[in-house]
Design a protein around this motif. Structure first.
Motif, mmCIF file in Angstrom:
data_model
loop_
_atom_site.group_PDB
_atom_site.id
_atom_site.type_symbol
_atom_site.label_atom_id
_atom_site.label_comp_id
_atom_site.label_asym_id
_atom_site.label_seq_id
_atom_site.Cartn_x
_atom_site.Cartn_y
_atom_site.Cartn_z
ATOM 1 N N GLU A 239 0.823 -1.213 0.000
ATOM 2 C CA GLU A 239 0.000 0.000 0.000
ATOM 3 C C GLU A 239 0.854 1.259 0.000
ATOM 4 O OE1 GLU A 239 -2.048 -1.800 3.350
ATOM 5 O OE2 GLU A 239 -3.904 -0.976 2.550
ATOM 6 N N SER B 100 3.265 -13.193 6.144
ATOM 7 C CA SER B 100 2.138 -13.705 5.367
ATOM 8 C C SER B 100 2.417 -13.683 3.860
ATOM 9 C CB SER B 100 0.868 -12.914 5.668
ATOM 10 O OG SER B 100 -0.208 -13.451 4.916
ATOM 11 N N VAL C 96 -7.935 -8.474 2.134
ATOM 12 C CA VAL C 96 -6.803 -8.823 3.001
ATOM 13 C C VAL C 96 -7.121 -8.454 4.455
ATOM 14 C CG1 VAL C 96 -4.340 -8.490 3.430
ATOM 15 C CG2 VAL C 96 -5.204 -8.606 1.072
ATOM 16 N N PRO D 75 0.556 -28.713 10.091
ATOM 17 C CA PRO D 75 1.234 -29.435 11.174
ATOM 18 C C PRO D 75 1.059 -28.789 12.559
ATOM 19 C CG PRO D 75 2.830 -28.309 9.756
ATOM 20 C CD PRO D 75 1.491 -28.208 9.088
ATOM 21 N N LYS E 61 -4.927 -21.010 18.847
ATOM 22 C CA LYS E 61 -5.916 -21.007 17.762
ATOM 23 C C LYS E 61 -7.228 -21.548 18.330
ATOM 24 C CE LYS E 61 -4.369 -22.312 13.418
ATOM 25 N NZ LYS E 61 -3.453 -22.978 12.435
HETATM 26 N N1 FAQ Z 1 1.783 -17.174 4.713
HETATM 27 O O1 FAQ Z 1 0.582 -25.456 10.531
HETATM 28 P P1 FAQ Z 1 0.126 -24.201 9.892
HETATM 29 C C1 FAQ Z 1 -2.035 -8.729 8.503
HETATM 30 C C2 FAQ Z 1 3.044 -21.379 7.335
HETATM 31 S S1 FAQ Z 1 -2.800 -10.236 8.358
HETATM 32 C C3 FAQ Z 1 2.988 -17.593 5.096
HETATM 33 O O2 FAQ Z 1 -1.307 -24.109 9.544
HETATM 34 P P2 FAQ Z 1 -0.175 -22.151 11.924
HETATM 35 C C4 FAQ Z 1 -2.920 -7.480 8.562
HETATM 36 C C5 FAQ Z 1 3.030 -21.505 8.845
HETATM 37 O O3 FAQ Z 1 3.674 -20.401 9.443
HETATM 38 C C6 FAQ Z 1 -1.508 -11.451 8.041
HETATM 39 N N2 FAQ Z 1 3.181 -18.717 5.834
HETATM 40 O O4 FAQ Z 1 0.602 -22.936 10.780
HETATM 41 C C7 FAQ Z 1 -2.630 -6.545 7.443
HETATM 42 C C8 FAQ Z 1 3.752 -22.796 9.050
HETATM 43 O O5 FAQ Z 1 5.147 -22.601 8.872
HETATM 44 P P3 FAQ Z 1 6.215 -22.655 10.104
HETATM 45 C C9 FAQ Z 1 -0.801 -11.914 9.265
HETATM 46 C C10 FAQ Z 1 2.083 -19.416 6.175
HETATM 47 O O6 FAQ Z 1 0.777 -21.178 12.503
HETATM 48 C C11 FAQ Z 1 -3.575 -6.347 6.464
HETATM 49 C C12 FAQ Z 1 3.293 -23.630 7.853
HETATM 50 O O7 FAQ Z 1 2.853 -22.690 6.880
HETATM 51 N N3 FAQ Z 1 -1.665 -12.617 10.163
HETATM 52 O O8 FAQ Z 1 -0.876 -8.716 8.583
HETATM 53 C C13 FAQ Z 1 0.792 -19.011 5.813
HETATM 54 O O9 FAQ Z 1 -0.854 -23.092 12.852
HETATM 55 C C14 FAQ Z 1 -3.345 -5.492 5.400
HETATM 56 C C15 FAQ Z 1 2.200 -24.599 8.203
HETATM 57 O O10 FAQ Z 1 0.958 -23.936 8.560
HETATM 58 C C16 FAQ Z 1 -1.198 -13.553 11.008
HETATM 59 O O11 FAQ Z 1 -0.038 -13.880 11.033
HETATM 60 C C17 FAQ Z 1 0.659 -17.844 5.057
HETATM 61 N N4 FAQ Z 1 -0.534 -17.386 4.644
HETATM 62 O O12 FAQ Z 1 -1.332 -21.366 11.133
HETATM 63 C C18 FAQ Z 1 -1.427 -5.833 7.354
HETATM 64 C C19 FAQ Z 1 -2.229 -14.142 11.942
HETATM 65 N N5 FAQ Z 1 -0.085 -19.917 6.304
HETATM 66 O O13 FAQ Z 1 5.934 -21.472 10.954
HETATM 67 C C20 FAQ Z 1 -1.160 -4.986 6.265
HETATM 68 C C21 FAQ Z 1 -1.618 -14.983 13.022
HETATM 69 C C22 FAQ Z 1 0.641 -20.851 6.943
HETATM 70 O O14 FAQ Z 1 5.928 -23.924 10.836
HETATM 71 C C23 FAQ Z 1 -2.141 -4.808 5.285
HETATM 72 N N6 FAQ Z 1 -1.190 -16.275 12.533
HETATM 73 N N7 FAQ Z 1 1.942 -20.564 6.857
HETATM 74 O O15 FAQ Z 1 7.541 -22.583 9.445
HETATM 75 C C24 FAQ Z 1 -2.002 -17.355 12.436
HETATM 76 O O16 FAQ Z 1 -3.193 -17.292 12.738
HETATM 77 C C25 FAQ Z 1 -1.395 -18.669 11.995
HETATM 78 O O17 FAQ Z 1 -0.011 -18.578 12.169
HETATM 79 C C26 FAQ Z 1 -1.742 -19.057 10.531
HETATM 80 C C27 FAQ Z 1 -1.011 -20.363 10.188
HETATM 81 C C28 FAQ Z 1 -3.238 -19.313 10.405
HETATM 82 C C29 FAQ Z 1 -1.307 -18.002 9.546
#
Ligand code: FAQ
Length: 311
Positions: free
Chosen positions: A51, A107, A127, A205, A216
């Protein structure tokens, strides 16, 4: 002793109480939180770039002021989340170092470019919309500093989502060219936004343990479903189409049927081979290096103040 501490920790989780920084916690719980919170913080910081690309080119003074405020909010969220992660014993320097040497994740969504003004609308609507779906349940995360940070962040994300929706609404109801620009942007951002929720449940995982620890509260697929359900009526109001011909409510399953997500694309982006990964990291690295003098000056000033207080 260890067994007793573990039992007390388990009881707190069971009773839906909060774990606080000074409480005993299993190493794996601490590690998981550092992983998730630091990734989340990095996402906010890297998320300023797509952005930020439009601040100097916003179509009016009003739009420019709104966009600047939104990007500043994202910086604030990042700093807030770095502070939450620091309560777990990792330093801000360590986290930054991990980010700029590509050892930390952020992300996937922020590795896509923003070639048109409509992308500011699509980012806000899709997003930030996905971020809200994912983060509202995180307000109840078992780790106190993370849950509390999420409350404030979600309030600001709601405003961000509305401003994105409003940009798209104005474009959609504008000239045919503006309408087409809005639709083209939604076509590009829809699938990557669905990928923000992470891999499908049977390939996630970390989910089972994170849900047992009440970090979560819902699985990746559950939240993805909820998000789609939120988008469908809003797309109708916008007069825009979600780019999935197979999207429909399945009464029997009580769930949305949808096309298969392109997980190859997701994995490529995670492996660092998305459209803008290299550019995002390079930009962050340059900003860090160019900001070195500010950090040095701040440290020198703090040192002087401390010395003055000692005499
Ligand atoms: N991108 O076992 P899971 C924002 C990775 S919003 C990259 O399912 P988990 C606002 C994951 O880390 C965005 N990597 O993992 C905004 C894991 O790898 P690792 C940020 C991803 O943690 C808006 C592997 O895949 N929000 O910023 C992604 O249980 C507009 C296996 O996955 C958050 O971070 C992905 N999409 O669930 C800003 C929310 N998905 O670490 C600016 C908090 C998965 O083992 C402008 N995070 N991976 O090497 C969460 O809720 C969780 O960490 C998830 C993933 C749901 C993202």
């Amino acid at each position: 002793q260890e067994a007793e501490l573990q039992a007390r920790f388990d009881a707190l989780i069971e009773a839906d109480q909060r774990i606080e920084p000074r409480d005993w916690m299993p190493d794996a719980y601490r590690k998981t939180l550092i992983r998730q919170i630091s990734q989340h913080a990095h996402s906010e910081i890297i998320g300023m770039q797509p952005e930020g690309n439009w601040i100097s080119r916003a179509p009016s003074l009003k739009r420019k002021a709104i966009l600047m405020a939104k990007v500043q909010d994202e910086a604030g969220h990042g700093l807030y989340l770095y502070s939450a992660a620091q309560t777990l014993g990792i330093s801000r320097d360590e986290m930054t170092e991990q980010l700029i040497t590509s050892r930390a994740r952020y992300s996937s969504i922020f590795n896509y470019p923003t070639p048109t003004w409509a992308d500011m609308g699509a980012i806000g609507w899709l997003v930030d919309g996905a971020a809200i779906c994912n983060q509202v349940p995180l307000c109840r995360a078992s780790y106190g500093p993370y849950g509390r940070a999420m409350v404030r962040i979600c309030k600001e994300e709601s405003f961000h989502q509305r401003q994105g929706f409003e940009i798209l609404l104005e474009l959609s109801q504008g000239t045919p060219e503006q309408h087409a620009m809005a639709q083209e942007s939604v076509d590009r951002w829809y699938w990557p936004a669905l990928m923000m929720f992470g891999p499908p449940d049977d390939e996630s995982p970390n989910s089972a343990q994170s849900m047992a620890w009440k970090i979560k509260r819902f699985s990746n697929d559950e939240l993805r479903q909820r998000f789609v359900g939120m988008l469908v009526p809003q797309a109708e109001v916008l007069g825009l189409t979600l780019p999935d011909p197979n999207l429909r409510w399945n009464e029997e399953r009580q769930a949305w049927d949808m096309s298969e997500i392109d997980w190859t694309e997701f994995n490529e982006v995670l492996a660092g081979r998305g459209p803008a990964n290299a550019q995002r990291i390079q930009h962050r690295r340059d900003a860090h290096e160019e900001g070195a003098w500010v950090r040095e000056a701040a440290a020198a000033y703090a040192e002087k103040q401390a010395a003055r207080e000692r005499v």
